[in-house]
Enzyme design. Structure first.
Site, PDB file in Angstrom:
ATOM      1  N   HIS A  80       1.012  -1.189   0.074  1.00  0.00           N
ATOM      2  CA  HIS A  80       0.033  -0.090  -0.033  1.00  0.00           C
ATOM      3  C   HIS A  80       0.830   1.462  -0.064  1.00  0.00           C
ATOM      4  O   HIS A  80       0.716   2.154  -0.947  1.00  0.00           O
ATOM      5  CB  HIS A  80      -0.891  -0.276   1.279  1.00  0.00           C
ATOM      6  CG  HIS A  80      -1.697   1.249   1.470  1.00  0.00           C
ATOM      7  ND1 HIS A  80      -2.846   1.356   1.032  1.00  0.00           N
ATOM      8  CD2 HIS A  80      -1.413   2.481   1.874  1.00  0.00           C
ATOM      9  CE1 HIS A  80      -3.468   2.704   1.705  1.00  0.00           C
ATOM     10  NE2 HIS A  80      -2.413   3.198   1.975  1.00  0.00           N
ATOM     11  N   GLU A  81       1.836   1.300   0.776  1.00  0.00           N
ATOM     12  CA  GLU A  81       2.769   2.498   1.156  1.00  0.00           C
ATOM     13  C   GLU A  81       3.413   2.634  -0.046  1.00  0.00           C
ATOM     14  O   GLU A  81       3.664   3.747  -0.634  1.00  0.00           O
ATOM     15  CB  GLU A  81       3.463   2.362   2.195  1.00  0.00           C
ATOM     16  CG  GLU A  81       2.558   2.263   3.520  1.00  0.00           C
ATOM     17  CD  GLU A  81       1.658   3.533   3.729  1.00  0.00           C
ATOM     18  OE1 GLU A  81       1.875   4.536   3.089  1.00  0.00           O
ATOM     19  OE2 GLU A  81       0.772   3.154   4.473  1.00  0.00           O
ATOM     20  N   HIS A 134       1.825   4.229  -3.099  1.00  0.00           N
ATOM     21  CA  HIS A 134       1.524   5.518  -2.694  1.00  0.00           C
ATOM     22  C   HIS A 134       2.285   6.328  -3.592  1.00  0.00           C
ATOM     23  O   HIS A 134       2.094   7.565  -3.895  1.00  0.00           O
ATOM     24  CB  HIS A 134       1.352   6.054  -1.339  1.00  0.00           C
ATOM     25  CG  HIS A 134       0.193   6.134  -0.822  1.00  0.00           C
ATOM     26  ND1 HIS A 134      -1.053   6.287  -1.256  1.00  0.00           N
ATOM     27  CD2 HIS A 134      -0.212   5.629   0.501  1.00  0.00           C
ATOM     28  CE1 HIS A 134      -2.020   6.111  -0.451  1.00  0.00           C
ATOM     29  NE2 HIS A 134      -1.656   5.797   0.630  1.00  0.00           N
ATOM     30  N   GLU A 170      -5.904   6.675  -1.699  1.00  0.00           N
ATOM     31  CA  GLU A 170      -5.798   5.449  -0.707  1.00  0.00           C
ATOM     32  C   GLU A 170      -6.586   4.166  -1.444  1.00  0.00           C
ATOM     33  O   GLU A 170      -6.110   2.941  -1.187  1.00  0.00           O
ATOM     34  CB  GLU A 170      -6.832   5.610   0.666  1.00  0.00           C
ATOM     35  CG  GLU A 170      -6.278   6.920   1.388  1.00  0.00           C
ATOM     36  CD  GLU A 170      -4.725   6.682   1.696  1.00  0.00           C
ATOM     37  OE1 GLU A 170      -4.362   5.613   1.827  1.00  0.00           O
ATOM     38  OE2 GLU A 170      -4.123   7.584   1.864  1.00  0.00           O
ATOM     39  N   ASP A 195      -4.445   0.821  -1.909  1.00  0.00           N
ATOM     40  CA  ASP A 195      -5.101  -0.626  -1.262  1.00  0.00           C
ATOM     41  C   ASP A 195      -5.060  -1.703  -2.434  1.00  0.00           C
ATOM     42  O   ASP A 195      -4.744  -2.673  -2.320  1.00  0.00           O
ATOM     43  CB  ASP A 195      -6.597  -0.333  -0.892  1.00  0.00           C
ATOM     44  CG  ASP A 195      -6.503   0.076   0.350  1.00  0.00           C
ATOM     45  OD1 ASP A 195      -5.488   0.125   1.036  1.00  0.00           O
ATOM     46  OD2 ASP A 195      -7.490   0.727   0.796  1.00  0.00           O
TER      47      ASP A 195
END
Length: 674
Positions: free
Chosen positions: A511-512, A515, A572, A576
């Site tokens: 997830h990070e 980003h 976000e 995800d």
């Protein structure tokens, strides 16, 4: 900075026994609801059992796996702070002395109740002494130095287009409600909430000693000024465009833009040598602020500044202030009916003020080198999987891919805690009045922040403390950061199989990393500069795919008739989907072509997806769900679980989902980016 879960910063604590709440197994069958088909609603299938027996503690606006883990961390840290407070007078360690004095002064409710509003007296006197526009601006600047961000926010900021340097930034702010939309909407519910806010301000002014009429008149003045600021503020969706909030402005141009604000005096008051330029996040907002500084009645400003001071410090004062602050901020806005125990409130304030001192004690006891090594291995495996997916990506050109590889390889991985701890030697903390220690802590942080301006970027700095149950990606640094606090079950369990760890912590890591390639993060290059490194064709191809995600989440209902805002939550949701997809690929790689044996009747892929669902189990109070729908860039837990999975054929294969099932989107509506 892109956080994993913004809701964590809005207040944690529990009234229910921790033992009854926290999961002790990597996957607990008691959490399942097998009466619900996995292919119809996987969130309920995976968490329905938990939803039936769990409840939101009276002192919480929501409850879930993050909260359960944070509660465990609170319990772990309580003894550290109790011991620090007891030894504050005898220890030779200056940091532990400050830690103990800060926490001890917070716990001293008897003193706080005896002092009432007296800790605010010097600052209230300053505000009352405002007689002209010059003294107004001097007082406004002074309040900024002690952590009261009245009118606007002024801070250090990494230059988005020259990431090696730190510049000054003026940014919109100064509102007492959570978002500008509370002031601009004209429906009956919004008007009713503003009326409750006006009543809250009136009550606070009464606690300061105003009579009823004076307090009510002052509250209306506050609303008048905040309404003007709100009308000029950008929406949260508008602020998601990094180019829309980047306006590097020479100081002489700043004076032309805002002729009423005496910037030379402001810089002198806050202790900053005049910078060559300032990023103006929102020029229209700053022009409106300038007009208010020039023309709004001084009595309006004095009421507003009094309010900004009291709402900033209310939680550190006597019981009447604490209770009224809680009544509006927690009960009215979030539906919470019971205040957290004082020690938990004090622990959170201590973490805010001295998180890296507290963090040193935490990691010494609870974070092993082995855990750090295994987490770093997972990060590297997931980065490798991302690289392999980039190589075969059909919609991206070789030109853009080459730069994407460079960015991916340049990502800095920070695990557990900083290599170099923060210096708190300039922080003044004394036994005695807690509100004064809060003021000193705010002043220390403001000075520490301003000291960065004009200097090279400190790429070793952490923006979260080690005990925090969260994670983040920081685009201008191009880094992913995972504090020690989140490196525990159900996210990461050294005793669990790879399927569970990759479905939990692995998906968080993915997830990070994703980003860095979502609709905002992708605009920053390998060095963290906001630059156009994509070809126009690739940018259009990305936007087309991202819009599929936006439409998908626009269709979800957050609560009642309020839909998820697909634009606000887009980054976000992309993270995800990408994070889960990449983590699944990395998990498959970890098997080296072998099939994981079934455990408790579940295949490896099934355990992977169940681990994903269990980290997002959660429930919300209605008031809080409505608040989050307007301000939180994260989708509700159910949609964070089901949304990405319904786009993944791998999930459908693992649970036998077929065309027509809710958890398998049709090819025409299925999102696929990374």
């Amino acid at each position: 900075m892109r956080r994993l879960a913004l809701t964590l910063i809005l207040g944690l604590g529990a009234a229910l026994p921790l033992v009854a709440q926290r999961q002790t197994k990597p996957l607990d069958s008691a959490n399942l609801d097998t009466t619900c088909a996995a292919c119809s609603d996987f969130f309920t299938f995976a968490n329905g059992g938990w939803l039936k027996h769990a409840s939101i503690p009276a002192d919480q606006p929501s409850w879930g796996s993050f909260h359960e883990l944070q509660e465990a961390n609170y319990d772990a840290l309580k003894d550290v702070l109790t011991e620090a407070a007891a030894s504050a007078r005898t220890t030779s360690d200056p940091n532990l002395r400050k830690l103990g004095n800060f926490y001890g002064s917070c716990m001293d409710s008897t003193r706080a109740d005896a002092e009432g509003p007296r800790p605010l007296a010097p600052d209230l006197k300053r505000i009352a002494a405002i007689r002209d526009r010059r003294s107004l601006q001097t007082t406004l600047a002074y309040l900024h130095t002690v952590g009261v961000r009245a009118g606007f926010s002024f801070r250090a900021k990494q230059d988005a287009k020259n990431s090696s340097r730190v510049i000054a930034e003026a940014y919109q702010g100064g509102l007492g409600l959570p978002d500008r939309d509370y002031y601009t909407k004209d429906d009956s519910a919004s008007r009713a909430l503003v009326a409750k806010y006006r009543d809250h301000i009136t009550r606070m002014f009464r606690l300061l000693g105003d009579d009823r009429a004076t307090a009510a008149h002052g509250a209306q003045r506050v609303l008048d000024l905040e309404h003007a600021l709100a009308q000029a503020s950008m929406t949260r969706v508008e602020q998601r465009d990094p180019n829309a909030v980047y306006h590097l402005t020479r100081v002489d141009e700043l004076r032309t833009l805002t002729p009423a604000i005496t910037w030379a005096s402001y810089f002198k008051q806050i202790g900053l040598a005049e910078p060559a330029d300032v990023n103006v996040g929102q020029p229209i907002f700053l022009k409106t602020l300038d007009s208010l500084v020039a023309k709004a009645p001084l009595e309006t400003w004095k009421s507003y500044l009094r309010w900004q001071l009291i709402t900033n410090r209310a939680a550190a004062l006597s019981s009447p202030f604490v209770k009224e602050d809680f009544r509006f901020r927690s009960t009215v806005l979030r539906g919470v009916t019971e205040m957290r125990p004082r020690w938990k409130r004090c622990l959170q304030r201590t973490d805010d003020a001295m998180g890296e001192v507290l963090g040193q004690a935490y990691v010494k006891k609870y974070f092993t080198p082995e855990a750090k090594a295994r987490a770093l291995e997972m990060v590297r495996n997931i980065q490798s999987e991302f690289r392999s997916r980039l190589e075969t990506l059909s919609w991206m050109s070789a030109t853009t891919k080459a730069k994407a590889f460079t960015k991916l390889d340049a990502i800095v991985n920070k695990i557990g805690y900083p290599d170099q701890w923060r210096d708190y030697s300039a922080l003044v903390i004394q036994p005695g009045t807690f509100a004064l220690n809060i003021k000193n802590a705010n002043a220390f942080e403001f000075r520490r922040d301003l000291a960065k301006i004009g200097k090279p970027v400190d790429r070793k700095e952490w923006l979260m403390s080690p005990p925090t149950v969260n994670a983040y990606y920081n685009p201008p640094i191009n880094e992913v950061v995972f504090p020690a606090g989140i490196m525990q079950p159900p996210f990461f369990d050294p005793k669990a199989d790879d399927a569970v760890n990759y479905g939990g912590m692995g998906a968080v890591i993915g997830h990070e990393i994703t980003h860095g390639f979502d609709d905002e993060g992708r605009q920053y290059d390998a060095q963290g500069n906001l630059s156009g490194w994509w070809t126009k064709e690739d940018e259009q191809a990305f936007n087309t795919r991202a819009d599929v995600v936006r439409r998908q989440f626009d269709g979800y209902v957050a609560i009642d008739t309020i839909h998820v805002n697909g634009k606000l939550t887009l980054g976000e949701n992309i993270a995800d989907l990408g994070g889960l997809t990449i983590a699944y690929g990395a998990y498959q790689r970890s098997l080296h072509g072998k099939e994981q044996p079934e455990t408790d009747g579940l295949t490896g892929p099934q355990r992977f997806f169940l681990a994903w669902a269990q980290i997002w189990r959660g429930m919300y109070r209605p008031e809080y769900a409505k608040l989050l729908a307007g301000v939180d860039p994260h989708s509700p837990s159910k949609d964070r679980t089901n949304g990405p999975l319904s786009n993944m054929p791998e999930f459908a294969q693992a649970f036998g989902c077929k065309v027509g099932d809710a958890m398998l989107l049709a090819d025409s509506t299925r999102a696929a980016i990374w």
